[in-house]
Design a protein around this motif. Structure first.
Motif, short mmCIF file in Angstrom:
data_model
loop_
_atom_site.label_atom_id
_atom_site.label_comp_id
_atom_site.label_asym_id
_atom_site.label_seq_id
_atom_site.Cartn_x
_atom_site.Cartn_y
_atom_site.Cartn_z
N VAL A 50 43.35 33.76 37.56
CA VAL A 50 41.55 33.88 37.59
C VAL A 50 41.24 34.96 37.54
CG1 VAL A 50 42.12 32.09 39.78
CG2 VAL A 50 42.79 34.06 40.27
N LYS A 51 41.27 35.88 37.45
CA LYS A 51 40.52 37.38 36.98
C LYS A 51 39.55 37.43 35.76
CE LYS A 51 43.47 39.08 32.85
NZ LYS A 51 44.12 40.62 32.11
N ALA A 52 39.73 36.62 35.27
CA ALA A 52 38.86 36.65 34.38
C ALA A 52 37.12 35.83 34.95
CB ALA A 52 38.96 35.20 33.21
N HIS A 53 37.29 35.22 35.68
CA HIS A 53 36.02 34.43 36.74
C HIS A 53 36.15 35.02 37.75
CE1 HIS A 53 38.12 31.76 38.43
NE2 HIS A 53 38.93 31.21 36.79
N LYS A 54 37.31 34.99 39.11
CA LYS A 54 37.25 35.47 40.34
C LYS A 54 36.64 35.46 41.56
CE LYS A 54 38.13 40.74 39.14
NZ LYS A 54 39.08 40.23 40.68
N THR A 55 36.09 33.24 41.02
CA THR A 55 35.70 32.86 41.49
C THR A 55 36.69 31.05 41.96
OG1 THR A 55 33.68 33.25 40.48
CG2 THR A 55 33.58 30.80 41.12
N VAL A 97 44.82 36.73 45.53
CA VAL A 97 45.93 36.55 45.67
C VAL A 97 45.77 35.64 47.17
CG1 VAL A 97 49.47 35.96 46.67
CG2 VAL A 97 47.98 37.17 45.11
N GLU A 98 44.69 36.42 48.22
CA GLU A 98 44.68 36.23 49.55
C GLU A 98 43.08 35.18 49.76
OE1 GLU A 98 45.25 40.43 51.53
OE2 GLU A 98 43.84 40.55 50.77
N GLY A 99 42.34 35.23 48.30
CA GLY A 99 40.99 34.52 48.38
C GLY A 99 41.68 32.75 48.40
N MET A 100 42.42 32.76 47.24
CA MET A 100 42.93 31.49 46.80
C MET A 100 43.50 30.88 47.88
SD MET A 100 42.48 31.04 43.59
CE MET A 100 43.08 30.46 42.46
N ALA A 101 44.80 31.44 48.38
CA ALA A 101 45.20 30.47 49.64
C ALA A 101 44.09 30.37 50.42
CB ALA A 101 46.08 31.91 50.02
N VAL A 158 30.92 34.46 43.65
CA VAL A 158 32.14 35.12 42.90
C VAL A 158 33.34 36.03 43.74
CG1 VAL A 158 32.72 37.16 41.05
CG2 VAL A 158 30.95 35.71 40.81
N ASP A 159 33.42 34.52 44.92
CA ASP A 159 34.21 35.41 46.08
C ASP A 159 35.87 36.78 46.37
OD1 ASP A 159 35.20 32.81 44.94
OD2 ASP A 159 35.77 32.25 46.83
N LEU A 160 35.55 36.01 44.54
CA LEU A 160 37.57 37.48 44.65
C LEU A 160 37.19 38.58 44.27
CD1 LEU A 160 39.73 34.32 43.01
CD2 LEU A 160 39.26 34.75 45.50
N ARG A 161 35.59 38.89 44.24
CA ARG A 161 35.49 40.66 43.56
C ARG A 161 36.44 41.93 44.69
NH1 ARG A 161 29.55 41.45 44.34
NH2 ARG A 161 29.85 43.08 42.31
N GLY A 162 36.74 42.44 44.29
CA GLY A 162 37.24 43.54 45.49
C GLY A 162 38.57 43.56 45.05
N TRP A 163 39.00 44.43 46.27
CA TRP A 163 40.69 44.63 46.45
C TRP A 163 40.87 44.83 47.55
CZ3 TRP A 163 37.55 47.24 42.90
CH2 TRP A 163 37.54 47.62 41.30
#
Length: 336
Positions: free
Chosen positions: A38-43, A66-70, A331-336
């Protein structure tokens, strides 16, 4: 909404091209054979589309992913294919019922998994890319130490990232086989059911791994297209022509669009403008020599050279069919 209504720069995803890419990869690597990265699209909305094609295990590059996917209900089997020295946030995700596995390559990262409450690990093996990973001959020892602490060692992972963009398919396949031989040797010492590796560029020739960590195939970019891969270009950056200079004497004409360094990942070079030649990018501008002179206000769809960092620069992507906007995904998986 129409594409012309969007504020530029904006990410556009061609719905038909995306669906074709997802379907083609699902046929080539069905089910657990593919662990999309998912690093490729972070969505998470795009990840849900990948899950709809039968891929329920995912690769992540950051704890935030990981947090966002869960949180999005996509936590059936999440691999953080990266080393971390503080795994407490991962342990918190695992405690909610998601399956979380983390890569380890040292006693320090092993201890971080124990302290953080992450129950499962993969031994990350250096198979040629000078990045993370333990030497193949030491992988078994680390696995033994991990099991002695009570961790479950699922197997091994390795990434032949330095081979992904080689233009010669035969050379790419030959060198990939050499890398996976190192991974298989480590796996013989480590054990476990999982041999994880590969990427979009080596997905077709990496037959030794039980799962492939491909990500860029969904959206694509000019670097992977130049490597001769069969996937369609699904993502472009919509930009507006804000200035033009007509040819004068021997001086060629040029145009300036409102998407620059802050809209594109530039580590693989300049993006491309179909029907033109990109001269350079500035902070907020892209200067190009057009084949046919545009006028101020024209929209252009620019193709990025590297998809992953390009997407991470934007807050949303718009799924389109021609000039119609079908949906907008954060693009909700942006950031750290």
């Amino acid at each position: 909404m129409r594409v012309g209504d969007l504020t530029t720069p904006a990410l556009l995803v061609d719905a038909a091209a995306l669906e074709a890419n997802l379907a083609d990869m699902a046929r080539a690597l069905p089910g657990q054979r593919l662990r999309p990265h998912v690093k490729a699209h972070k969505t998470t909305a795009l990840a849900a589309r990948q899950a709809a094609h039968g891929h329920h295990g995912f690769t992540c590059a950051t704890v935030r992913e990981v947090e966002g996917m869960a949180a999005a209900g996509l936590g059936a089997d999440l691999l953080l294919a990266n080393e971390v020295l503080d795994a407490r946030r991962l342990g918190a995700v695992a405690a909610t019922g998601s399956r979380v596995t983390v890569a380890i390559d040292s006693p320090e990262t092993l201890q971080a998994a124990v302290d953080g409450g992450v129950p499962e690990v993969l031994i990350d093996v250096n198979i040629g890319l000078p990045r993370c990973g333990i030497a193949p001959g030491r992988a078994g020892e680390l696995a033994d130490r991990a099991r002695a602490t009570g961790l479950t060692v699922r197997g091994v992972m390795g990434y032949e990232g330095h081979l992904q963009l080689l233009p010669d398919p035969a050379e790419r396949a030959r060198l990939t086989a050499e890398c996976t031989d190192r991974l298989l040797a480590a796996h013989a010492d480590v054990g476990g059911d999982v041999i994880s590796g590969g990427g979009t560029g080596t997905a077709a020739c990496n037959t030794a791994c039980t799962e492939i960590q491909a990500g860029s195939y969904a959206l694509m970019d000019t670097a992977y297209t130049a490597a001769g891969l069969p996937f369609r270009q699904a993502l472009t950056v919509l930009s507006t022509v804000v200035s033009t200079t007509a040819p004068a004497g021997e001086m060629p004409g040029w145009a300036v669009a409102d998407a620059g360094l802050k809209a594109f990942g530039m580590d693989h070079g300049n993006p491309e403008v179909p029907g033109g030649t990109v001269w350079f990018c500035s902070d907020e501008h892209l200067t190009f020599a057009p084949d046919a002179q545009p006028v101020v206000g024209d929209r252009v769809r620019i193709v990025p050279a590297h998809i992953d960092p390009t997407v991470a620069l934007h807050e949303r992507m718009h799924v389109v069919d021609g000039d119609e906007v079908l949906d907008t995904w954060a693009v909700d998986l942006r950031g750290w």
